[in-house]
Design an enzyme around this catalytic site. Sequence first.
Site, PDB file in Angstrom:
ATOM      1  CG  HIS A 125     -13.253  -7.483   1.029  1.00 46.44           C
ATOM      2  ND1 HIS A 125     -12.251  -6.780   1.657  1.00 46.44           N
ATOM      3  CD2 HIS A 125     -12.679  -8.636   0.618  1.00 46.44           C
ATOM      4  CE1 HIS A 125     -11.125  -7.470   1.620  1.00 46.44           C
ATOM      5  NE2 HIS A 125     -11.358  -8.609   0.999  1.00 46.44           N
TER       6      HIS A 125
ATOM      7  CG  ASP B  97     -12.382  -3.865   3.469  1.00 44.42           C
ATOM      8  OD1 ASP B  97     -13.489  -4.436   3.506  1.00 44.42           O
ATOM      9  OD2 ASP B  97     -11.372  -4.371   2.944  1.00 44.42           O
TER      10      ASP B  97
ATOM     11  CB  SER C 241      -9.194 -10.418   2.878  1.00 43.94           C
ATOM     12  OG  SER C 241      -8.670  -9.907   1.687  1.00 43.94           O
TER      13      SER C 241
END
Length: 475
Positions: free
Chosen positions: A180, A210, A300
């Site tokens: 993402h 992911d 992230s």
Amino acid sequence: MSNYYDFNSDNNSELSHYPIFSEGPASSPNPDKKPSKRNRNKKKTLAKRIGSLTLSAVLFGSVAAGSFQAVNHIYAANSPAAAASASAGSTSDTKAGLLKTTAVSGGSGSNTGSLDVSDIAAAAMPSIVSITNKSVQEVQNYFSQFGYGGYPQTQETESQGSGIIIGKNDTELLIVTNNHVVENADTLSACFIDNNVLEAKVKGTDADNDLAVIAVPLDSISDETMSAIAVANIGDSDSLKVGEQVVAIGNALGYGQSVTTGIASAVNRTLSGSSSEAGTDDSNAATYIQTDAAINPGNSGGALLNMNGEVIGINSAKLASTEVEGMGYAIPMSRASDIIENLMNKTTREKVAEGEQGSLGIKGADVTSEAEEIYGLPKGVYISDVTQGSAAEKAGITPGSVLTKFDGESVTAISQLQNLLQYYKAGETVEVTLQVPGQNNSYEEKTVSITLGSSADTQNSQESNAPSPAGNNFR
């Protein structure tokens, strides 16, 4: 009056200084008179007593001195200062040994090291990068939002994330991050520890897990930057125990690399929606490391490290919730390692000009979790219609099938499929994996080769509602 006797000489005319108090009347000493037998016995007894006392004193002093030295030696060896000194020496040796390793390794199997957090940060920072994703998105203008017509407008958006340097090949430096973080990117850039910013390309993605790998050409990296960066040291996440201290490093809120610390709150954590639950009967369910180390937007793709300075997880702020605090999640390296290796071996692709992009020629919709549960549909893109004369029709793809993989990459949403097609030219042949309806409402896996058509002739489109096998609509 006292009488004085010299016990150190036979000459009684010399006086001694040791007093003896006599009994009876005082008398003057007579040098010509010999001492009586009684007096001679007294002198002998007194001499023996004094000799005994002197010998006892000498022996007592020797024993006391020896005991004192022994106690001092024992105390010095076991004192807190000595223990602290020994501990400091041991820690110094441990640090020197652990911090020498910067290449990817299988991990030591021990997560109970004693490195200071500052040592871990100093060792790991060269392997962490900040990632900037710039994309152009179509947005509705003010008038169209309120039904007054108008045309959609394009707007450049920017988002930040983190990445971990995991290796290199002959031409590229390879960085792992979250899918993402790089999704829908028109341009990607990676900022290294020396603040040098370079353009990066997507090498491979796995939306289901992911994960993504991006690449920076080696010929674009200066010698100064190459000497400043390092390959991350990979650890064994399976040996992580609940309660062990961990360290998270990432580009929180896009401000640059920062460090947070906490403990491993849970391991093998499975997530259901926005909540988490421990344990599951589904052996295929994705599991995560839960930690109370702060993981915020921008973290992230960054690293979760054990106290040996080894990467044991890839942080994902996407899994965090604003309703709670102290509950961050990371993808364990034990699950990610095989996926990363596969993505590292993919061909690095660049986006194709819009008029040259390939097309499948289908209409479809995302298979929601409700559709999975109610209708037993596989996760992927439900194909509701196939354009006549399109690449999909020529490959034998029929409506009702569910597309699950495109060129080896898992597909769970039509937007993801559209994003992948931006990297493929018309005329390229790729493999597509489908779940085709069979008997008794079951699905069978089928892989077909398809030569992509031109996007100018056919266009993949998304429907808000797609028909179910029973003829109803679902989301």
